[in-house]
Design a protein around this motif. Sequence first.
Motif, PDB file in Angstrom:
ATOM      1  N   SER A  54       0.825  -1.204   0.000  1.00  0.00           N
ATOM      2  CA  SER A  54       0.000   0.000   0.000  1.00  0.00           C
ATOM      3  C   SER A  54       0.860   1.255   0.000  1.00  0.00           C
ATOM      4  N   ASN A  57       0.795   5.405   3.445  1.00  0.00           N
ATOM      5  CA  ASN A  57       1.529   5.406   4.709  1.00  0.00           C
ATOM      6  C   ASN A  57       2.133   6.792   4.926  1.00  0.00           C
ATOM      7  N   HIS A  78      -2.804   2.441   5.856  1.00  0.00           N
ATOM      8  CA  HIS A  78      -4.092   1.940   5.369  1.00  0.00           C
ATOM      9  C   HIS A  78      -3.828   0.864   4.316  1.00  0.00           C
ATOM     10  N   TYR A  79      -4.328  -0.357   4.576  1.00  0.00           N
ATOM     11  CA  TYR A  79      -4.093  -1.492   3.683  1.00  0.00           C
ATOM     12  C   TYR A  79      -5.427  -2.137   3.303  1.00  0.00           C
ATOM     13  N   SER A  80      -5.477  -2.677   2.087  1.00  0.00           N
ATOM     14  CA  SER A  80      -6.701  -3.325   1.591  1.00  0.00           C
ATOM     15  C   SER A  80      -6.377  -4.689   0.989  1.00  0.00           C
ATOM     16  N   VAL A 103     -10.204  -4.222   4.929  1.00  0.00           N
ATOM     17  CA  VAL A 103      -9.628  -2.908   5.219  1.00  0.00           C
ATOM     18  C   VAL A 103      -8.925  -2.957   6.567  1.00  0.00           C
ATOM     19  N   THR A 105      -6.923  -0.316   8.932  1.00  0.00           N
ATOM     20  CA  THR A 105      -6.513   1.063   9.205  1.00  0.00           C
ATOM     21  C   THR A 105      -5.749   1.074  10.523  1.00  0.00           C
ATOM     22  N   TYR A 136      -5.732  -0.225  15.916  1.00  0.00           N
ATOM     23  CA  TYR A 136      -5.957  -0.897  14.634  1.00  0.00           C
ATOM     24  C   TYR A 136      -7.450  -1.171  14.484  1.00  0.00           C
ATOM     25  N   SER A 138     -10.198  -2.740  11.822  1.00  0.00           N
ATOM     26  CA  SER A 138     -10.234  -3.583  10.633  1.00  0.00           C
ATOM     27  C   SER A 138     -11.670  -3.895  10.247  1.00  0.00           C
TER      28      SER A 138
END
Length: 275
Positions: A54, A57, A78-80, A103, A105, A136, A138
């Motif tokens: 991602s 960052n 933030h990752y998906s 998701v 975050t 975190y 999610s």
Amino acid sequence: MKNKIIVLCGLIILTLGLKAQEEANVNSLCLSWGMGNIMRQDLTVSPFVHQVWSPLNVRLSYERSNKLEQQASLKFGHYSPRIGEAYSYNSFYDGEQTTLPHVFTMIDINYALGFSVMENGKWKLALGGKSKNKFYASAYNFGPSGPWPLFIAFGLDIWLNMQYDLNEKHHFKSNLSLPLFSYIYRDPYLAQDDEFFENIYSHKGLKELGARIKDGQLQSWGSSQSFDFDLSYGYALNEKWEIGCMYLLSMNLNQIPTKFTQIENVIYVSGTFKF
């Protein structure tokens, strides 16, 4: 004679000013953007290992260096991730839908304070403590609905800071922290039980968050392990501005109520203002 006295006073003031500047605190404000990779397995929700890159960052940090070394930082990631290919399903309310990626975050708020234990020419080593706080949030999207677990931790770490000045232009810095203890909240197995529904019954954000944090517990190395390491390089453009890059490795392992493993790697580019 009068002119000589004025010149002498001016030289004295200039000398004292330069000396004060040398002894003054060195403050810096750094803004970083990075490309990150995360690998996470949370058995509370799923046995699968979720991994993804991602570009979302961002890290903002403030440092103050004098008799004490201080660092404060705010980190956002933030990752998906997605397991397998997207698929379609029929929703009772919206008809045919396509699955969305999960998701993750993540917000980290840290403050470190230490004192110099070794300073030898180009090297400086500081040792102290670090307040490490993680939030975190999610959302696992398995179809029309899915769990949205929280991982909240307030911890105290041992902190080691090392600085090396290659010359006036090139600087290296590294930080390492290991946990002493943490107060941690995680959702129950499958992210839902009677207490979970009692916590969210109010449907009021802050009240719900407070109730969930209250259900956390104090943990030490036996049930919660973590490791944070970063290495940065800076190039001084002038006395005020510096550009550079940083590598960050963050490992987070927890066993209560189920096994949680997360490894994050981020490479940042940064700009620093000194004052």
